[in-house]
Design a protein around this motif. Structure first.
Motif, PDB file in Angstrom:
ATOM      1  N   UNK A 189      20.496-139.676  61.297  1.00 37.59           N
ATOM      2  CA  UNK A 189      20.526-139.537  60.343  1.00 37.59           C
ATOM      3  C   UNK A 189      19.033-139.249  59.961  1.00 37.59           C
ATOM      4  N   UNK A 190      18.276-138.316  59.037  1.00 36.39           N
ATOM      5  CA  UNK A 190      17.197-137.459  58.582  1.00 36.39           C
ATOM      6  C   UNK A 190      17.452-137.291  57.437  1.00 36.39           C
ATOM      7  N   UNK A 191      16.436-137.106  56.544  1.00 32.24           N
ATOM      8  CA  UNK A 191      16.557-136.337  55.602  1.00 32.24           C
ATOM      9  C   UNK A 191      16.278-134.496  56.330  1.00 32.24           C
ATOM     10  N   UNK A 192      17.010-133.807  54.661  1.00 28.94           N
ATOM     11  CA  UNK A 192      17.020-132.452  55.316  1.00 28.94           C
ATOM     12  C   UNK A 192      18.480-132.484  56.445  1.00 28.94           C
ATOM     13  N   UNK A 207       8.919-135.883  61.069  1.00 31.21           N
ATOM     14  CA  UNK A 207       9.181-136.376  60.119  1.00 31.21           C
ATOM     15  C   UNK A 207      10.800-136.067  60.089  1.00 31.21           C
ATOM     16  N   UNK A 208      11.316-135.166  60.334  1.00 35.22           N
ATOM     17  CA  UNK A 208      13.014-134.496  59.643  1.00 35.22           C
ATOM     18  C   UNK A 208      12.943-133.412  60.770  1.00 35.22           C
ATOM     19  N   UNK A 209      13.600-132.989  60.750  1.00 33.88           N
ATOM     20  CA  UNK A 209      14.739-131.851  61.306  1.00 33.88           C
ATOM     21  C   UNK A 209      13.903-130.267  61.097  1.00 33.88           C
ATOM     22  N   UNK A 210      13.723-129.859  59.397  1.00 30.75           N
ATOM     23  CA  UNK A 210      13.120-128.483  60.013  1.00 30.75           C
ATOM     24  C   UNK A 210      11.765-129.220  60.932  1.00 30.75           C
TER      25      UNK A 210
END
Length: 369
Positions: A66-69, A44-47
């Motif tokens: 464009x992703x959060x984090x 769901x996100x980069x991390x």
């Protein structure tokens, strides 16, 4: 939904990571990939994507920019920094923007392709299949090079029975895939040297057919003669009939690594014309400034080695003797010998010279020329 399946040229069951913060789109993409026969992995996100990459080593990565984090650009940079084992993993950006500047930025950052939202699933699957086929061709090329190297090294002994013309053919076959290879007769005279050897030797060693190799520095010339004398005096079947030395090079930070091995069966002139000398020893040259060290896990996966076997193979390629490896790993010489037998069997090699050449060839495929 699209229910097409991958064509015959596709890689079956490829592991594909989809890093996308829009849950509905991520689910739809993963369903399409699963229906096409692939294993879809969600993030769901980069991390989270980075954690999945470390855990499963995907065959291809689809990533929103464009992703959060951690955004897509940062994730791409982190992946490329992970090391050679992820160097050929295709990275495809998903973007809601069709601004050419964003595409250019992605390409410059190292992305292999991009898809514009809303995603056309036919185009998505076609892009995935094309990139997977490209990776498969690259990996097959590496495997073919390894196989060619094994066949050529294995044929060096046979070349003695076929004369100099066969030996010249073997040397040409070694050119594109091997480290530097120099063949010497019992008088230490150069019989043949491949292109890689001549390129590496430039600032450290003079190679001229019919003459002994001449290091630039006189002290190294004496050391090389002594090493050759010890190698040729050894019983050819002895595993430790190997000499390793480093040759300083003017204008270089790191020295040239030279590994000297006897060739078994020398002394039989069958197949050689009068006046011809048969090869008695081989010098393998390796340039540490140009050679990327093959990661242990890559070598292990390539030949189905255990971690210990992979470490021993890499230590041999770095110039360590078996006794030194035993001390370094805090095991007995018998244990190292046991693992060496397994290595020869799994890599289809018969001597340390062939095994080291195989590892060095694999390392050189990772180096950026």
């Amino acid at each position: 939904m699209n229910h097409s399946t991958p064509n015959d040229a596709a890689v079956p069951g490829a592991r594909i990571l989809c890093a996308e913060d829009e849950a509905l789109l991520r689910r739809d993409i993963c369903e399409e990939l699963s229906e096409a026969g692939h294993v879809a992995i969600e993030a769901a996100h980069g991390d989270e994507a980075l954690e999945q990459i470390d855990a499963v080593h995907p065959d291809l990565i689809l990533c929103d920019i464009n992703m959060p984090g951690m955004n897509g650009y940062e994730l791409l940079a982190a992946v490329r920094e992970r090391g050679p084992e992820l160097a050929d993993t295709p990275f495809v950006f998903l973007t809601a923007l069709s601004d050419p500047r964003e595409v250019v930025d992605g390409k410059r950052a190292g992305a292999d392709d991009y898809l514009v939202k809303p995603v056309d699933f036919d185009l998505l699957l076609a892009t995935v299949e094309a990139r997977l086929r490209q990776v498969r061709r690259m990996r097959q090329k590496k495997e073919d090079e390894f196989a060619e190297l094994r066949r050529t090294l294995g044929g060096l002994g046979q070349s003695r029975d076929q004369g100099r013309r066969s030996l010249e053919f073997a040397a040409r076959a070694l050119d594109p895939v091997a480290p530097g290879v120099v063949l010497l007769d019992r008088g230490n005279r150069v019989l043949l040297a491949n292109r890689a050897a001549r390129r590496m030797a430039g600032d450290a060693l003079t190679l001229q057919e019919g003459r002994p190799p001449e290091p630039v520095h006189s002290e190294d010339d004496r050391r090389l003669r002594e090493a050759l004398r010890r190698v040729l005096a050894e019983e050819p079947a002895a595993d430790d009939a190997i000499e390793c030395m480093r040759l300083p090079r003017d204008g270089h930070r790191r020295e040239l690594l030279a590994m000297i091995y006897p060739l078994p069966g020398s002394g039989d002139q069958a197949g050689w014309e009068a006046g011809e000398e048969e090869p008695a020893a081989v010098i393998l040259l390796s340039d540490p400034e140009r050679r990327a060290r093959l990661p242990e896990d890559v070598l292990a996966r390539l030949f189905d080695l255990t971690p210990t076997e992979a470490r021993i193979a890499l230590a041999l390629a770095d110039g360590w003797r078996t006794a030194d490896i035993a001390r370094r790993m805090d095991v007995s010489n018998t244990t190292v010998t046991f693992h060496l037998r397994n290595l020869f069997q799994k890599t289809d090699t018969h001597r340390q010279a062939e095994l080291v050449a195989l590892v060095l060839a694999g390392s050189m495929t990772l180096a950026v020329e």
